[in-house]
Design an enzyme around this catalytic site. Structure first.
Site, PDB file in Angstrom:
ATOM      1  N   PRO A   2       0.835  -1.219   0.000  1.00  0.00           N
ATOM      2  CA  PRO A   2       0.000   0.000   0.000  1.00  0.00           C
ATOM      3  C   PRO A   2       0.864   1.262   0.000  1.00  0.00           C
ATOM      4  O   PRO A   2       1.863   1.334   0.700  1.00  0.00           O
ATOM      5  CB  PRO A   2      -0.816  -0.122   1.288  1.00  0.00           C
ATOM      6  N   GLU A   3       0.477   2.225  -0.822  1.00  0.00           N
ATOM      7  CA  GLU A   3       1.177   3.505  -0.881  1.00  0.00           C
ATOM      8  C   GLU A   3       0.177   4.604  -0.493  1.00  0.00           C
ATOM      9  O   GLU A   3      -0.931   4.300  -0.056  1.00  0.00           O
ATOM     10  CB  GLU A   3       1.754   3.717  -2.290  1.00  0.00           C
ATOM     11  N   HIS A  93      -5.070 -13.717   8.816  1.00  0.00           N
ATOM     12  CA  HIS A  93      -3.827 -13.098   9.299  1.00  0.00           C
ATOM     13  C   HIS A  93      -4.074 -11.873  10.171  1.00  0.00           C
ATOM     14  O   HIS A  93      -3.338 -10.894  10.116  1.00  0.00           O
ATOM     15  CB  HIS A  93      -2.910 -12.732   8.124  1.00  0.00           C
ATOM     16  N   ARG A 112       2.200 -10.745   5.817  1.00  0.00           N
ATOM     17  CA  ARG A 112       3.653 -10.871   5.807  1.00  0.00           C
ATOM     18  C   ARG A 112       4.306 -10.434   7.121  1.00  0.00           C
ATOM     19  O   ARG A 112       5.503 -10.553   7.289  1.00  0.00           O
ATOM     20  CB  ARG A 112       4.243 -10.069   4.640  1.00  0.00           C
TER      21      ARG A 112
END
Ligand code: ZN
Length: 260
Positions: A2-3, A93, A112
């Protein structure tokens, strides 16, 4: 990853749905996702309080808590926040869950495990401590030229350096440079004032439009380079075959005809 546009669209969603709901429970499933505080501190800062503001700086989201704390959220490679109702499906997650007193839930998920949350009582001091530069959407053209134009390295690396300017990652750096007609490995200090000015304008236009369209999860314009990533197809503007090039260790997509 994500940016700025993805985090900005998340900020808008949080502003609409996460504020003013009393937090009744805090369940930190993965204590390593909390930095600079103990799990008990997180519970004490949140439990019984509510989020009363949400702001964004670069790729960091800050949820203001009525206890006076701000919860800083870093999304890493693929972190996200989900809001769901009682009995709704929890995302995979999930690392941190907040139970709202009204029965709804808030979850920070991070497959992650490269994202994290942190408490701060002073956003400006926090950003200084993290060496985060000014936000890409609020930086004016003159300051942009000074900060970015003086760099010796590749222009793409300067755009992605969060200490120089905050919010841009690999994907939007390519998109911005494509629209500005500048190749990613051109030295930043090579760009003259009109080029820096054009780059600043494209940067803010691209980031704004992407945020308005929901970022990667929404519908980005068909003429954007974004849709050609991964297949080295043809330039959406001139039809030339796209190239890839390694810049600062990252794969960059570009059109050798449109970008110089
Ligand atoms: Zn082209």
């Amino acid at each position: 990853m994500p940016e700025l546009p993805e985090i900005e669209s998340l900020r808008r969603e949080q502003a609409e749905h996460a504020l003013n709901r009393r937090i009744a429970g805090v369940d930190l499933r993965d204590p390593e996702r909390l930095r600079g505080a103990r799990p008990d501190d997180l519970t004490a800062a949140l439990s019984g309080f509510h989020f009363d503001s949400v702001t964004r700086h670069g790729k960091i989201l800050f949820l203001g808590v009525s206890s006076g704390w701000k919860l800083a959220i870093h999304f890493g490679m693929n972190g996200h926040i989900a809001l769901y109702g009682e009995g709704g499906a929890e995302p995979e997650h999930t690392r941190l869950v907040l139970d709202f007193a009204d029965g709804g839930r808030w979850a920070f998920a991070d497959m992650r495990r490269l994202g994290w949350v942190e408490l701060t009582d002073d956003i400006a001091a926090y950003l200084r401590s993290q060496e985060v530069g000014p936000d890409a959407l609020t930086l004016d053209a003159g300051s942009f030229a000074k900060r970015v134009g003086g760099k010796r390295g590749a222009i793409k690396s300067a755009l992605m350096d969060q200490a120089t300017i905050a919010g841009i990652g690999n994907v939007y750096a390519d998109e911005i440079l494509f629209h500005a007609g500048i190749i990613p490995d051109r030295p930043a200090h090579d760009l003259d004032d009109p080029a820096l000015n054009r780059l600043h304008g494209e940067m803010q236009a691209i980031l704004r439009e992407a945020a308005d369209r929901g970022g990667f999860h929404g519908e980005l314009p068909a003429c954007w380079l974004y849709h050609r990533r991964g297949d080295t197809g043809h330039c959406p503007v001139c039809g030339h075959t796209l190239n890839t090039r390694q810049v600062g260790g990252r794969t960059s997509y570009l059109c050798p005809a449109c970008q110089t």
